[in-house]
Structure formats: C-alpha cells, structure tokens
Enzyme design. Structure first.
Site, short mmCIF file in Angstrom:
data_model
loop_
_atom_site.label_atom_id
_atom_site.label_comp_id
_atom_site.label_asym_id
_atom_site.label_seq_id
_atom_site.Cartn_x
_atom_site.Cartn_y
_atom_site.Cartn_z
N GLY A 180 0.82 -1.20 0.00
CA GLY A 180 0.00 0.00 0.00
C GLY A 180 0.86 1.25 0.00
N LYS A 208 5.61 6.31 1.93
CA LYS A 208 5.30 5.09 2.65
C LYS A 208 5.99 5.13 4.01
CE LYS A 208 5.71 1.27 0.44
NZ LYS A 208 4.50 0.83 1.18
N GLY A 209 5.61 4.23 4.88
CA GLY A 209 6.31 4.15 6.15
C GLY A 209 5.51 4.53 7.36
N GLY A 210 4.21 4.78 7.16
CA GLY A 210 3.36 5.08 8.31
C GLY A 210 3.38 3.96 9.34
N GLY A 211 3.58 2.73 8.85
CA GLY A 211 3.66 1.58 9.75
C GLY A 211 5.06 1.30 10.25
N GLU A 250 10.50 -2.51 3.27
CA GLU A 250 9.60 -2.35 2.12
C GLU A 250 10.37 -1.88 0.90
OE1 GLU A 250 5.43 -1.21 4.43
OE2 GLU A 250 6.69 0.39 3.64
N LYS A 285 -5.95 7.99 -0.80
CA LYS A 285 -4.48 8.05 -0.77
C LYS A 285 -3.88 8.69 -2.01
CE LYS A 285 -4.57 5.80 3.12
NZ LYS A 285 -4.00 4.47 3.31
#
Length: 216
Positions: free
Chosen positions: A80, A92-95, A101, A119
């Site tokens: 995602g 990316k990288g909110g998690g 990744e 998004k």
C-alpha cells in the site's frame, strides 16, 4: 473504508500467477491482501515478508514465508501507500516498515501499489515522511532535517524491526521528490526514508465506490 481496501486487495490477486514467489508489504490494505492470498495459497510457491508483522500474518494463514536472501527473482511485490501520485511516486512508512519495504520493492520486477482513493494526491507531502534513524544519531539527524526545511517529530515508543527509531518529518519540499529522497538518505545516521521516488510503483490500483482503476 475497509470495503475499498478489500476491493483493492482483490484486484491485486489477478496479477498472481501459479508457482510465484510474492513480495508482501505491510499495512492495513495489505492485511486484506493476505486474507485474499490465503484462498489461493496452494497455487503459489511462497512469500517474502517486508516486516515481522506481515510474516506473522502470512504464517497464521498457512502461507509459506521465505527469506529474501534465498530469492534470486521476485516477480511481484504488493504493498500500500500513505500517499501516491499518478507517476507512481509514493510516501510510505506510516507503519514503520519503510526500509524493508523499499528493499523488497527494489528486488521485485513489478511493484503493485494497492490503495483506496483517499491516498491519491496530485502533490506529495501532506503525510509526514518516516525516516528510520540509528538511535545514537537521533538528535543530529533531526538537526540536519531542520536545515532541509523539515519539522521532525520523534515517534515515541516505536522501534523498527531493525532496532532503530523513526522520525516523522512534516513540511518537506516535494518539488523534486527524487532529490528529496537522496538528500535525506545522505545524512549520516539515516538508514532509509519513506519517499519512494526512485523505485516507483509500476501499477497503482485505486479502489473507489465505482470500482478499481489502474492509475498508471
């Protein structure tokens, strides 16, 4: 919102072929993809996980997981994004799994990004950029990021799978995303950052109420 994420996840299954090794990202939309993948697990060879959390979910579904180092070819990576534009550039990288990744995405031949319509942006930068930092360098890296115009915030209580910390950076200049990605990564102590401007998504599957469209 969950319904849209499920739609995007289902659409990605169409790209999975028999006996494939599949790279699997991290996050809420990917979690739905894992559920869909479980239904065809007998058709695939194995998966490479981009995080310990994803590995645990895959194993819980009975899907074989192998180490990236044992893979020469990775045909597809599904993940995602926190933000994505029509060129396939992403934040990316909110998690917090951005480093792994990005590694798996670069190994893969094809990167399929699955998102709901919220998004998709014209210009990146509203969502903060996660920067993975070696703990001893946290203050130094934060000062260097301020010099770049960013506002870093330490992500309290979070440790990455690699044993590092995350700085979430607001208000960065995204006029040239590729240059921004490089300028963050050359700071000593930075492991990786969540700007994906060099390794673009090859396909962006966007789910909306009317269906799923490929942005690229």
């Amino acid at each position: 919102m969950s319904e849209l994420k499920i739609k995007a996840a289902k659409a990605a299954i169409a790209y999975i072929e028999d006996d494939m090794v599949i790279g699997v990202g991290t996050g809420s939309t990917v979690n739905f993809f894992i559920k869909e993948l479980a239904a065809i697990k007998h058709k695939i060879e194995a998966c490479v996980a981009s995080s310990k959390a994803t590995e645990a979910l895959l194993r819980a579904e009975g899907i074989p997981v192998i180490d990236l180092n044992s893979v020469q070819d990775l045909p597809i990576y599904v993940d995602g994004a926190d933000e994505v534009n029509e060129r396939g550039e992403m934040i990316k990288g909110g998690g917090g799994a951005l480093t792994r990744e990005k590694i798996v995405a670069n190994v893969a031949t094809q990167f399929i990004c699955i998102v709901d319509e919220s998004k998709v942006v014209k210009r990146l930068g509203e969502f903060p950029v996660a920067v993975e930092v070696i703990p001893m360098a946290r203050s130094f890296v934060a000062r260097q990021i301020v010099k770049l115009g960013g506002d870093p915030e330490y992500r309290e209580g979070f440790v990455t799978d690699n044993g590092n910390i995350i700085l979430d950076v607001f208000n960065l200049n995204f006029s040239t995303p590729m240059a921004l990605e490089d300028s963050l990564n050359v700071i000593p102590g930075v492991v990786e950052n969540g700007v994906f401007a060099k390794r673009l998504a090859d396909k962006v599957l966007v789910a909306s109420a009317s269906g799923v469209n490929n942005l690229k």
